[in-house]
Design a protein around this motif. Structure first.
Motif, PDB file in Angstrom:
ATOM      1  N   LEU A   1     -73.438  38.902 -53.088  1.00  0.00           N
ATOM      2  CA  LEU A   1     -72.102  38.316 -53.068  1.00  0.00           C
ATOM      3  C   LEU A   1     -71.244  38.863 -51.935  1.00  0.00           C
ATOM      4  O   LEU A   1     -70.426  38.141 -51.359  1.00  0.00           O
ATOM      5  CB  LEU A   1     -71.420  38.596 -54.412  1.00  0.00           C
ATOM      6  CG  LEU A   1     -70.145  37.838 -54.730  1.00  0.00           C
ATOM      7  CD1 LEU A   1     -70.399  36.351 -54.750  1.00  0.00           C
ATOM      8  CD2 LEU A   1     -69.580  38.299 -56.069  1.00  0.00           C
TER       9      LEU A   1
ATOM     10  N   SER B   1     -70.416  27.756 -56.827  1.00  0.00           N
ATOM     11  CA  SER B   1     -69.216  27.477 -56.027  1.00  0.00           C
ATOM     12  C   SER B   1     -68.942  25.971 -55.987  1.00  0.00           C
ATOM     13  O   SER B   1     -67.790  25.538 -56.045  1.00  0.00           O
ATOM     14  CB  SER B   1     -69.368  28.040 -54.609  1.00  0.00           C
ATOM     15  OG  SER B   1     -70.383  27.371 -53.895  1.00  0.00           O
TER      16      SER B   1
ATOM     17  N   TYR C   1     -69.980  30.705 -49.593  1.00  0.00           N
ATOM     18  CA  TYR C   1     -69.628  30.389 -50.977  1.00  0.00           C
ATOM     19  C   TYR C   1     -68.166  29.957 -51.089  1.00  0.00           C
ATOM     20  O   TYR C   1     -67.834  28.988 -51.772  1.00  0.00           O
ATOM     21  CB  TYR C   1     -69.875  31.588 -51.895  1.00  0.00           C
ATOM     22  CG  TYR C   1     -71.299  32.074 -51.946  1.00  0.00           C
ATOM     23  CD1 TYR C   1     -72.370  31.187 -51.828  1.00  0.00           C
ATOM     24  CD2 TYR C   1     -71.598  33.428 -52.117  1.00  0.00           C
ATOM     25  CE1 TYR C   1     -73.679  31.630 -51.879  1.00  0.00           C
ATOM     26  CE2 TYR C   1     -72.907  33.878 -52.170  1.00  0.00           C
ATOM     27  CZ  TYR C   1     -73.947  32.990 -52.049  1.00  0.00           C
ATOM     28  OH  TYR C   1     -75.240  33.427 -52.101  1.00  0.00           O
TER      29      TYR C   1
ATOM     30  N   MET D   1     -75.492  30.901 -56.763  1.00  0.00           N
ATOM     31  CA  MET D   1     -74.108  31.080 -56.324  1.00  0.00           C
ATOM     32  C   MET D   1     -73.600  29.869 -55.544  1.00  0.00           C
ATOM     33  O   MET D   1     -72.426  29.523 -55.627  1.00  0.00           O
ATOM     34  CB  MET D   1     -73.977  32.344 -55.471  1.00  0.00           C
ATOM     35  CG  MET D   1     -73.769  33.620 -56.269  1.00  0.00           C
ATOM     36  SD  MET D   1     -72.317  33.546 -57.347  1.00  0.00           S
ATOM     37  CE  MET D   1     -71.005  33.225 -56.165  1.00  0.00           C
ATOM     38  N   VAL D   2     -74.488  29.201 -54.781  1.00  0.00           N
ATOM     39  CA  VAL D   2     -74.068  27.987 -54.065  1.00  0.00           C
ATOM     40  C   VAL D   2     -73.685  26.918 -55.074  1.00  0.00           C
ATOM     41  O   VAL D   2     -72.634  26.281 -54.970  1.00  0.00           O
ATOM     42  CB  VAL D   2     -75.219  27.401 -53.214  1.00  0.00           C
ATOM     43  CG1 VAL D   2     -74.688  26.301 -52.324  1.00  0.00           C
ATOM     44  CG2 VAL D   2     -75.851  28.465 -52.382  1.00  0.00           C
TER      45      VAL D   2
ATOM     46  N   ALA E   1     -76.689  30.024 -47.316  1.00  0.00           N
ATOM     47  CA  ALA E   1     -76.468  30.570 -48.653  1.00  0.00           C
ATOM     48  C   ALA E   1     -77.606  31.475 -49.098  1.00  0.00           C
ATOM     49  O   ALA E   1     -77.400  32.395 -49.889  1.00  0.00           O
ATOM     50  CB  ALA E   1     -76.290  29.440 -49.655  1.00  0.00           C
TER      51      ALA E   1
ATOM     52  N   ARG F   1     -72.649  35.196 -46.315  1.00  0.00           N
ATOM     53  CA  ARG F   1     -72.862  34.428 -47.542  1.00  0.00           C
ATOM     54  C   ARG F   1     -71.569  34.257 -48.319  1.00  0.00           C
ATOM     55  O   ARG F   1     -71.300  33.195 -48.880  1.00  0.00           O
ATOM     56  CB  ARG F   1     -73.926  35.094 -48.411  1.00  0.00           C
ATOM     57  CG  ARG F   1     -75.341  34.892 -47.908  1.00  0.00           C
ATOM     58  CD  ARG F   1     -76.361  35.270 -48.954  1.00  0.00           C
ATOM     59  NE  ARG F   1     -76.282  36.674 -49.315  1.00  0.00           N
ATOM     60  CZ  ARG F   1     -76.877  37.656 -48.654  1.00  0.00           C
ATOM     61  NH1 ARG F   1     -77.597  37.392 -47.573  1.00  0.00           N
ATOM     62  NH2 ARG F   1     -76.763  38.906 -49.049  1.00  0.00           N
TER      63      ARG F   1
END
Length: 510
Positions: free
Chosen positions: A272, A413, A281, A409-410, A394, A277
């Motif tokens: 994160l 978001s 995000y 996480m992509v 990502a 990255r």
């Protein structure tokens, strides 16, 4: 004994010969998940009437999916790393097909809502597994650019496909087919994945599952998504809305604290907190806020103000989809190996903002060809150009064992951005509409005309906010995404040596 730089380079020269066939099935699954987000919107009025769902509860057909999908994405990404991406991908497809069959056969409100929650849960397994499979299958920089160009075009344009398909199925068959249509998609993708996809060895993360992290992240994301949903219906100042946002902040802060302490975190903070990255995000989430809000406004504008049928409305979105495909596969993919990602993402978001800026001029009598068409084309070109490097970046630089959760996480978001965009911009539009009605009610002679003018004024006001959000997304991309173009990158090898990226191997942190 660790591999030498030469042996690593030799390994990378033996790509999976079936990788392009694998892309077909990965892309098919991604299309199914993305179009499902909009296909049900078109069918909702008919389904509501058939199943006797009240106006107060109809939003749950959308919200049940969003809560399960958004809340379980990180968990789904971690499961992909633990079980293996191929296995998770196939299980997600089979589960999604079963949930879709349940939705199509729904006899009452409870069956419908339950099926939507199950679709969201299996989608949360499927989506991160698909993206992480793509990341570990395509390692050559130029091939990776093409593969992510196709994936990015589908991620951006699938919503418009859903509107067209939903319009056709609802108007000419039955709303139930908006669910049943997922079954052949899922079956073909699952069979193809089972026989064609070959997951590289050594990429699993077999660490024990972080149960506190799963609970805190799921509850925190559910509270956040639900908070924006309640804000849309109850207002931003209601006790329930504020309480949900406070609860979400506390839960997500606790999640970050737990992740920094536990030995095997659900979301390693290294994923994160990487500058590039993190920039992807954040900027992608903001861009999706704008795009999802616009989908909603244009759908209402074309159907209610212009009187378009569901099918005609779906076709009216084709220029945006064509722009996204062109931007992703012809601009983004071709330039990705030649320029740094921020010089695609930043300008891409700004071009999309210009398209949005045109659409702020919407009026009751606006010409489709003169205003909406060019606005959509610019928006699609910009978003497609930006989405393509965003999807690739990502998972750029992550360890193979973190690929699933980085992919999640992509999707997180995007999903949270979509929920925020729908609620935030719809609330802004509703407030502007009400204010217009109050200001102009005294001199109005045609109540129906005044209502339409107020509605369009509300849409235009909200789109101004969308323009600003896209400009902020562009600024974040310029400021935070600092990695160079791929063929200039130095790759760290396991023995401390480095290999120039002229060998076309991706950046992998060890």
């Amino acid at each position: 004994m660790p591999k030498t730089a030469e042996s690593r380079a030799a390994d990378t020269q033996l790509p999976d010969p079936r990788r392009w066939k694998a892309l077909v099935f990965i892309a098919l699954a991604q299309l199914m998940v993305v179009l499902d987000a909009t296909i049900v919107n078109i069918a909702l009025p008919s389904a509501q009437q058939d199943l006797g769902i009240s106006d107060a509860n109809r939003q749950w057909v959308i919200t049940a999916y969003a809560l399960a999908f958004g809340g379980l994405l990180l968990f789904g990404g971690r499961i992909a790393d633990l079980w293996g991406r191929k296995r998770t991908f196939v299980v997600g497809l089979i589960g999604f097909a079963a949930a879709s069959a349940l939705g199509g056969a729904a006899a009452n409100e409870a069956m419908m809502l339950g099926s939507r929650a199950l679709q969201g849960a299996f989608g949360a397994l499927l989506a991160p597994a698909a993206l992480s499979l793509l990341a570990v299958t395509f390692t050559d920089v130029r091939e990776r650019a093409k593969a992510f160009g196709i994936y990015g075009a589908i991620a951006g344009g699938g919503g418009a496909v859903g509107l067209i398909l939903g319009g056709f199925l609802t108007e000419y068959l039955n709303w139930r087919w908006t669910f049943f249509v997922n079954i052949p998609f899922a079956v073909v993708a699952a069979i193809g994945a089972y026989f064609v996809i070959r997951e590289p060895a050594g990429g699993r993360n077999r660490s024990p599952l972080d149960i506190p992290g799963v609970v805190l992240s799921t509850l925190g994301l559910v509270a956040l998504v639900y908070g924006f949903t309640r804000a849309e219906s109850d207002g931003w100042a209601s006790g329930m809305t504020i309480g949900l946002f406070v609860a979400s902040a506390v839960l997500l802060a606790s999640f970050v604290l737990v992740e920094s302490k536990v030995k095997s975190p659900l979301l390693p903070l290294r994923v994160l907190l990487d500058r590039n990255r993190g920039g992807v995000y954040l900027s992608l989430g903001l861009a999706v806020i704008s795009m999802f809000g616009l989908f909603l406004f244009l759908t209402y504008y074309l159907q209610i103000v212009k009187g378009f049928s569901p099918v005609k409305t779906g076709f009216a979105f084709l220029p945006m989809m064509a722009g996204m495909i062109t931007g992703s596969t012809q601009i983004g993919a071709r330039l990705m190996t030649r320029v740094a990602p921020r010089w695609l993402m930043g300008p891409g978001f700004l071009v999309a903002a210009v398209g949005m800026l045109l659409l702020t001029q919407l009026e009751i009598g606006s010409s489709y060809a003169g205003l909406i068409l060019p606005g959509q084309l610019l928006l699609g070109l910009g978003m497609g150009t930006a989405f393509m490097p965003a999807m690739s970046m990502a998972t750029h630089g992550v360890e193979p064992r973190d690929a699933g959760v980085a992919s999640a996480m992509v999707n997180t978001s995007q999903q949270v951005g979509g929920a925020i965009g729908t609620a935030l911009l719809n609330t802004i539009a509703a407030s502007a509409t009400t204010a217009y009605l109050v200001d102009n009610a005294a001199g109005a002679t045609n109540a129906q005309l005044l209502q339409a003018q107020a509605m369009v004024h509300g849409y235009a006001s909200a789109i101004w906010w969308a323009v600003g959000i896209l400009v902020v997304a562009a600024a974040i991309a310029f400021a935070l995404i600092t990695t160079g173009r791929p063929n200039m990158t130095v790759v760290a090898s396991g023995d401390g040596e480095s290999v120039e990226d002229e060998l076309k191997i991706p950046v992998v942190a060890h």
